[in-house]
Design a protein around this motif. Structure first.
Motif, short mmCIF file in Angstrom:
data_model
loop_
_atom_site.label_atom_id
_atom_site.label_comp_id
_atom_site.label_asym_id
_atom_site.label_seq_id
_atom_site.Cartn_x
_atom_site.Cartn_y
_atom_site.Cartn_z
N GLU A 78 0.81 -1.22 0.00
CA GLU A 78 0.00 0.00 0.00
C GLU A 78 0.84 1.26 0.00
O GLU A 78 0.42 2.30 -0.49
N LEU A 79 2.04 1.18 0.57
CA LEU A 79 2.90 2.36 0.68
C LEU A 79 3.28 2.92 -0.68
O LEU A 79 3.59 4.11 -0.81
N THR A 80 3.24 2.10 -1.71
CA THR A 80 3.50 2.55 -3.07
C THR A 80 2.57 3.71 -3.46
O THR A 80 2.93 4.57 -4.25
N PHE A 81 1.38 3.73 -2.87
CA PHE A 81 0.36 4.73 -3.22
C PHE A 81 0.21 5.80 -2.15
O PHE A 81 -0.84 6.43 -2.04
N LEU A 82 1.26 6.03 -1.35
CA LEU A 82 1.19 7.01 -0.26
C LEU A 82 0.79 8.39 -0.76
O LEU A 82 -0.07 9.05 -0.18
N GLU A 83 1.41 8.85 -1.84
CA GLU A 83 1.10 10.18 -2.36
C GLU A 83 -0.36 10.27 -2.81
O GLU A 83 -1.01 11.29 -2.61
N ASP A 84 -0.86 9.20 -3.41
CA ASP A 84 -2.26 9.19 -3.85
C ASP A 84 -3.21 9.29 -2.66
O ASP A 84 -4.23 9.98 -2.73
N TYR A 85 -2.87 8.60 -1.58
CA TYR A 85 -3.71 8.67 -0.38
C TYR A 85 -3.72 10.08 0.21
O TYR A 85 -4.76 10.57 0.65
N LEU A 86 -2.57 10.73 0.23
CA LEU A 86 -2.49 12.07 0.81
C LEU A 86 -3.14 13.12 -0.09
O LEU A 86 -3.67 14.12 0.40
N ASP A 87 -3.10 12.91 -1.40
CA ASP A 87 -3.72 13.85 -2.34
C ASP A 87 -5.24 13.71 -2.38
O ASP A 87 -5.94 14.65 -2.75
N ASN A 88 -5.73 12.55 -2.01
CA ASN A 88 -7.15 12.27 -2.14
C ASN A 88 -7.99 13.14 -1.21
O ASN A 88 -7.61 13.41 -0.07
N THR A 89 -9.13 13.59 -1.71
CA THR A 89 -10.04 14.41 -0.90
C THR A 89 -11.44 13.81 -0.83
O THR A 89 -12.30 14.32 -0.13
N ASP A 90 -11.67 12.71 -1.56
CA ASP A 90 -12.99 12.09 -1.56
C ASP A 90 -13.33 11.49 -0.19
O ASP A 90 -14.44 11.57 0.28
N PHE A 91 -12.35 10.87 0.42
CA PHE A 91 -12.58 10.24 1.72
C PHE A 91 -11.31 10.38 2.54
O PHE A 91 -10.38 9.60 2.40
N LEU A 92 -11.23 11.40 3.35
CA LEU A 92 -10.04 11.65 4.16
C LEU A 92 -10.46 12.32 5.46
O LEU A 92 -11.07 13.38 5.45
N PHE A 111 2.27 3.53 8.97
CA PHE A 111 1.35 3.52 7.83
C PHE A 111 0.95 2.07 7.59
O PHE A 111 1.80 1.20 7.46
N PHE A 112 -0.34 1.81 7.56
CA PHE A 112 -0.78 0.44 7.28
C PHE A 112 -2.24 0.42 6.85
O PHE A 112 -3.00 1.37 7.08
N LYS A 113 -2.61 -0.68 6.23
CA LYS A 113 -3.97 -0.88 5.75
C LYS A 113 -4.92 -1.10 6.93
O LYS A 113 -4.58 -1.78 7.90
N LYS A 146 -8.89 6.90 2.02
CA LYS A 146 -9.42 5.83 1.19
C LYS A 146 -9.24 6.16 -0.29
O LYS A 146 -9.41 7.30 -0.69
N LEU A 147 -8.89 5.13 -1.07
CA LEU A 147 -8.81 5.26 -2.52
C LEU A 147 -9.90 4.39 -3.14
O LEU A 147 -9.92 3.17 -2.93
N LYS A 148 -10.78 5.01 -3.90
CA LYS A 148 -11.89 4.27 -4.49
C LYS A 148 -11.42 3.25 -5.52
O LYS A 148 -11.94 2.15 -5.61
N ASN A 149 -10.39 3.63 -6.31
CA ASN A 149 -9.95 2.71 -7.37
C ASN A 149 -9.26 1.48 -6.81
O ASN A 149 -9.18 0.45 -7.48
N ARG A 150 -8.75 1.55 -5.57
CA ARG A 150 -8.13 0.38 -4.94
C ARG A 150 -9.06 -0.29 -3.93
O ARG A 150 -8.77 -1.38 -3.45
N GLN A 151 -10.14 0.39 -3.59
CA GLN A 151 -11.12 -0.13 -2.63
C GLN A 151 -10.44 -0.53 -1.32
O GLN A 151 -10.65 -1.62 -0.78
N SER A 152 -9.57 0.35 -0.85
CA SER A 152 -8.85 0.09 0.40
C SER A 152 -8.73 1.38 1.21
O SER A 152 -8.75 2.48 0.67
#
Length: 276
Positions: free
Chosen positions: A157-171, A218-220, A192-198
């Motif tokens: 999941e850490l590969t997508f750290l920047e995506d998680y921090l940039d996301n505003t849909d669910f934070l 950082f963890f799921k 949460k990232l919708k495209n990864r459903q995690s």
């Protein structure tokens, strides 16, 4: 007698940092772009990059991809302004090379011989001294006894750290309560990232030598953590080139309400004047 050319060995040596960035780019390319795929594969072959090429698939070590994406965040800052009980608080989150060890949880992998110095860990991964194959030899790497299941799942999941921090849909962001977790942190973010459903938890703490904050874990999400709910007023991403407002709470509605209240108040005063 004709001699056939030997097949190129798919395992090659590591290339430059520029090539590493191409790896991250290619790893996210859609399969509907075969020309772009072929172009990057050829470029990697010319530069002798370490890769596995099987038919139309391209594989990179998960831990190496984490390093690539984490290094891209060094020099970037996230500025959060939150509200708690009508008091605003500012958090500036930044990234340093020595943070990588704790974010991945590799400090817990002590049953195999790998680099544990935070200042040398990233270089060891780039030099292939630490790979997925080596990490899988550790019983602790795949063990689920740590918070957020295994360290292996954390790295995925850490590969997508920047995506998680940039996301505003669910934070959401919470102030950590003094019970419920062994992690020493001041706040934790649920993203949460919708495209990864995690959904992941990002625990942050104030640095000892500055007023900025660091990610300490950082963890799921597997268990639910409880904290004091805070509200985002502003979220900015600050790089050397630009400042991007990722989220800003709208206050226009409140201003409109106050305007109409004042309007009707004076209108009533004016009407009362004629009835007297």
């Amino acid at each position: 007698m004709l001699s056939l050319p030997m097949k190129q060995n798919p395992w090659q040596k590591a290339g430059t940092a520029e090539v590493l960035q191409k790896v991250a780019t290619y790893h996210r390319l859609p399969r509907s772009n075969p020309k772009r795929k072929l172009h990057i594969i050829k470029a990697l072959r010319k530069q002798g990059f370490y890769y596995v090429y099987r038919k139309d698939s391209f594989f990179v070590d998960k831990i190496l991809e984490c390093v690539i994406n984490f290094e891209a965040l060094i020099g970037t800052e996230y500025r959060f302004i939150m509200s708690l009980k009508r008091n605003n608080r500012e958090i500036i989150l930044n990234f340093e090379e020595t943070d990588f060890r704790h974010i991945t949880g590799l400090q817990h992998v002590d049953d195999i011989d790998i680099e544990q110095d935070p200042t040398k860990l990233i270089l060891a991964i780039k030099n292939k001294e630490i790979t997925d194959e080596i990490l899988c030899k550790s019983s602790k790497y795949k063990s689920n006894k740590f918070e957020g299941k295994s360290i292996e799942s954390r790295i995925e999941e850490l590969t997508f750290l920047e995506d998680y921090l940039d996301n505003t849909d669910f934070l959401r962001i919470y102030q950590v309560q003094p019970f419920g977790s062994l992690i020493k942190a001041d706040y934790f973010i649920e993203a949460k990232l919708k495209n990864r459903q995690s959904t992941v938890y990002i625990f942050i703490r104030k640095r000892e030598q500055s007023n900025k904050y660091v990610i300490v874990s950082f963890f799921k999400k597997s268990n639910t953590y409880i904290g004091t709910t805070m509200y985002f007023m502003l979220k900015e991403k600050i790089t050397k080139e630009s400042k991007i407002i990722l989220y800003k709470r709208q206050t226009l509605r409140k201003n409109k309400v106050s305007f109409w209240l004042i309007f009707f108040y004076f209108q009533n005063l004016w009407s009362c004047r004629f009835y007297k």
